[in-house]
Design an enzyme around this catalytic site. Structure first.
Site, PDB file in Angstrom:
ATOM      1  N   SER A 179      -7.138  32.203 -42.218  1.00 36.79           N
ATOM      2  CA  SER A 179      -8.246  32.155 -43.161  1.00 36.79           C
ATOM      3  C   SER A 179      -7.953  33.088 -44.337  1.00 36.79           C
ATOM      4  O   SER A 179      -6.873  32.998 -44.925  1.00 36.79           O
ATOM      5  CB  SER A 179      -9.560  32.504 -42.455  1.00 36.79           C
ATOM      6  OG  SER A 179     -10.670  32.175 -43.273  1.00 36.79           O
ATOM      7  N   ASP A 411     -10.783  20.846 -41.070  1.00 38.52           N
ATOM      8  CA  ASP A 411     -11.205  22.132 -41.615  1.00 38.52           C
ATOM      9  C   ASP A 411     -11.715  21.976 -43.048  1.00 38.52           C
ATOM     10  O   ASP A 411     -10.980  21.524 -43.926  1.00 38.52           O
ATOM     11  CB  ASP A 411     -10.031  23.106 -41.587  1.00 38.52           C
ATOM     12  CG  ASP A 411     -10.424  24.510 -42.022  1.00 38.52           C
ATOM     13  OD1 ASP A 411     -11.624  24.766 -42.217  1.00 38.52           O
ATOM     14  OD2 ASP A 411      -9.509  25.351 -42.142  1.00 38.52           O
ATOM     15  N   HIS A 437     -10.422  25.104 -38.301  1.00 36.99           N
ATOM     16  CA  HIS A 437     -10.001  26.360 -38.906  1.00 36.99           C
ATOM     17  C   HIS A 437      -9.109  27.164 -37.966  1.00 36.99           C
ATOM     18  O   HIS A 437      -9.475  27.444 -36.826  1.00 36.99           O
ATOM     19  CB  HIS A 437     -11.251  27.164 -39.273  1.00 36.99           C
ATOM     20  CG  HIS A 437     -11.064  28.133 -40.395  1.00 36.99           C
ATOM     21  ND1 HIS A 437     -10.558  27.768 -41.618  1.00 36.99           N
ATOM     22  CD2 HIS A 437     -11.345  29.465 -40.487  1.00 36.99           C
ATOM     23  CE1 HIS A 437     -10.538  28.825 -42.412  1.00 36.99           C
ATOM     24  NE2 HIS A 437     -10.988  29.864 -41.754  1.00 36.99           N
TER      25      HIS A 437
END
Length: 453
Positions: A179, A411, A437
């Site tokens: 991320s 995602d 994710h």
């Protein structure tokens, strides 16, 4: 657990460092011969020790400022070959770092396979790694991507040459993050290619985007994998909630009180509800979210969704006053710090998709709502500059050797990442149910999709 293209890349990144990428057929051969060994020969029990880097610089860009703070880090060394073993630097991000997370142990798979040391570094201003005793706007100006990247460089240099770890200058290093830390991993490889042999960037949001409507659109597209009924029923519930708050003759205070959210403004409440539905899709439970709306009656579907929202999301963390509070105390949620980074530098405002028929969020959640929210917290002069951020760090044109980028097909953050190969950068999209994710970072299980190997 990784795609066929990445197995040999890890070998070259960790053991050779600067070797050229090999033909795809050779990747396939390596993957086929090593497939079972990655999954079946890994013992995922581990211990980690917490330490402090006592002298991290507060400001890396002012030579006259010699102030320092204590930055927390962890070591995982039970698989490490101390003579020749490489180092994996796991980057933590916008949260209190737990060390190596038990739910995301793929780096441990790599450590065992390559006899590596894992170091985990907590991000400045998050968790216990606090440069100051409060989170005032004046202090938050030291919370920038550039300061964080130089934290990594300063820490690596200290670990290599300092007397505490004294790892030496000849070992291969790689960074790994997911991320925002995935973006840090990619940006660090781009800015400091001489300090590491390579990097893995999972769900790495390397492209700053101010009006990020594609996040909302991907929620719609991902939900379609469960069928049009799922999408239609979620949109029906969203419309009902918006009508109860903004509709003619509505009693928004009474309605919000049924969620214990009466202290939220109407816009804050709609944002709270929308975020609650986005989370399961982002984190790989799209099928679970769609199961909540499987009931034959609207009343049953709404009751299931309402119970889920109340059980999983705290409305007090959406109040303006919550973000305006600049005090720091142990255990405080990181909402103010991350909101500062988003408002002052990075963007990624999760706004409603412009085509309402394919949107999950209320059209009231537009760019003006997000920018005004930032102004109310930090003042009129604080705003992000995506062009500047991408000019400094490459955006989607970031190109450096031995960088692997991984995304999940469902995602909603993948549109701020790189999903196809570019230049020297190798990209892979894991295409399977609930692949979202940071999907490849999770602790391996026997039920994992073959697309994750």
């Amino acid at each position: 657990r990784m795609n066929t293209k990445t197995v040999l890349l890890f070998l070259s990144v960790l053991l050779i460092g600067a070797s050229a990428l090999q033909p795809v057929d050779f990747f396939k051969y390596i993957a086929e011969t090593e497939f079972l060994s990655l999954g079946e020969q890994v013992t995922l029990k581990f211990t980690q020790e917490q330490f402090w880097f006592e002298s991290q610089l507060i400001d890396h860009f002012n030579p006259a400022d010699n102030r320092t703070f204590r930055q927390r880090y962890w070591t995982v060394d039970q698989h490490w070959d101390k003579q020749n073993g490489p180092v994996i630097l796991y980057i933590c991000g916008e949260y209190e770092c737990p060390g190596l997370p038990e739910a995301r142990l793929y780096p441990l798979v790599l450590a065992q396979k390559y006899s590596a040391l894992i170091l985990v570094l907590e991000h400045r201003f998050y968790g216990a790694s606090q440069p100051f005793t409060d989170l005032s706007t004046d202090h938050l100006r030291y919370l920038t991507v550039d300061q964080a990247l130089d934290d990594l460089a300063y820490f690596i240099n200290w670990a290599k040459t300092g007397p505490v770890l004294n790892l030496g200058t000849e070992r291969p290093w790689m960074t790994y993050g997911g991320s925002y830390p995935g973006a840090l991993s990619a940006w660090f490889r781009y800015k400091y290619p001489h300090l590491t042999s390579g990097a893995v960037a999972s769900s790495a949001v390397i492209n700053s985007i101010i009006d990020y409507t594609d996040y909302d659109h991907q929620l719609y597209l991902s939900s379609l994998k469960s069928g049009k009924d799922c999408v239609d029923r979620i949109q029906e519930i969203n419309k009902y909630v918006e009508d109860q708050v903004f509709g003619s003759g509505a009693d928004p205070q009474s309605f919000k009180a049924t969620f214990n959210a009466q202290n939220l403004t109407n816009d804050e409440f709609v944002n709270y509800f929308s975020d609650s539905l986005a989370g399961p899709i982002q984190y790989g439970n799209r099928t679970g979210l769609c199961a909540l709306v499987a009931n034959d009656t609207f009343e049953g579907r709404y009751a299931s969704m309402k119970n889920f929202v109340m059980a999983t999301n705290d409305p007090t963390t959406y109040e303006l006053s919550y973000f305006q509070n600049d005090s720091y105390y142990p255990g405080r949620d990181a909402g103010r710090q991350w909101t500062w980074q988003v408002c002052s530098e990075l963007g990624w405002f999760q706004t409603a998709y412009k085509n309402q028929a394919e949107a999950f969020r209320s059209q009231r959640l537009d760019l003006n709502y997000s920018l005004n929210f930032c102004k109310q917290i930090f003042g009129d002069t604080v705003q992000p500059d995506a062009d500047l951020a991408n000019m400094k760090r490459g955006g989607l044109k970031l190109d450096v050797s031995n960088l692997i980028m991984v995304n999940g097909v469902e995602d909603p953050w993948k549109w701020a990442s790189r999903t196809v190969d570019y230049g020297q950068v190798t990209s892979y999209v894991a295409d399977c149910d609930n692949c979202a994710h940071c999907v490849e970072m999770y602790t391996p299980t026997a039920n994992d999709s073959w697309n994750l190997w």
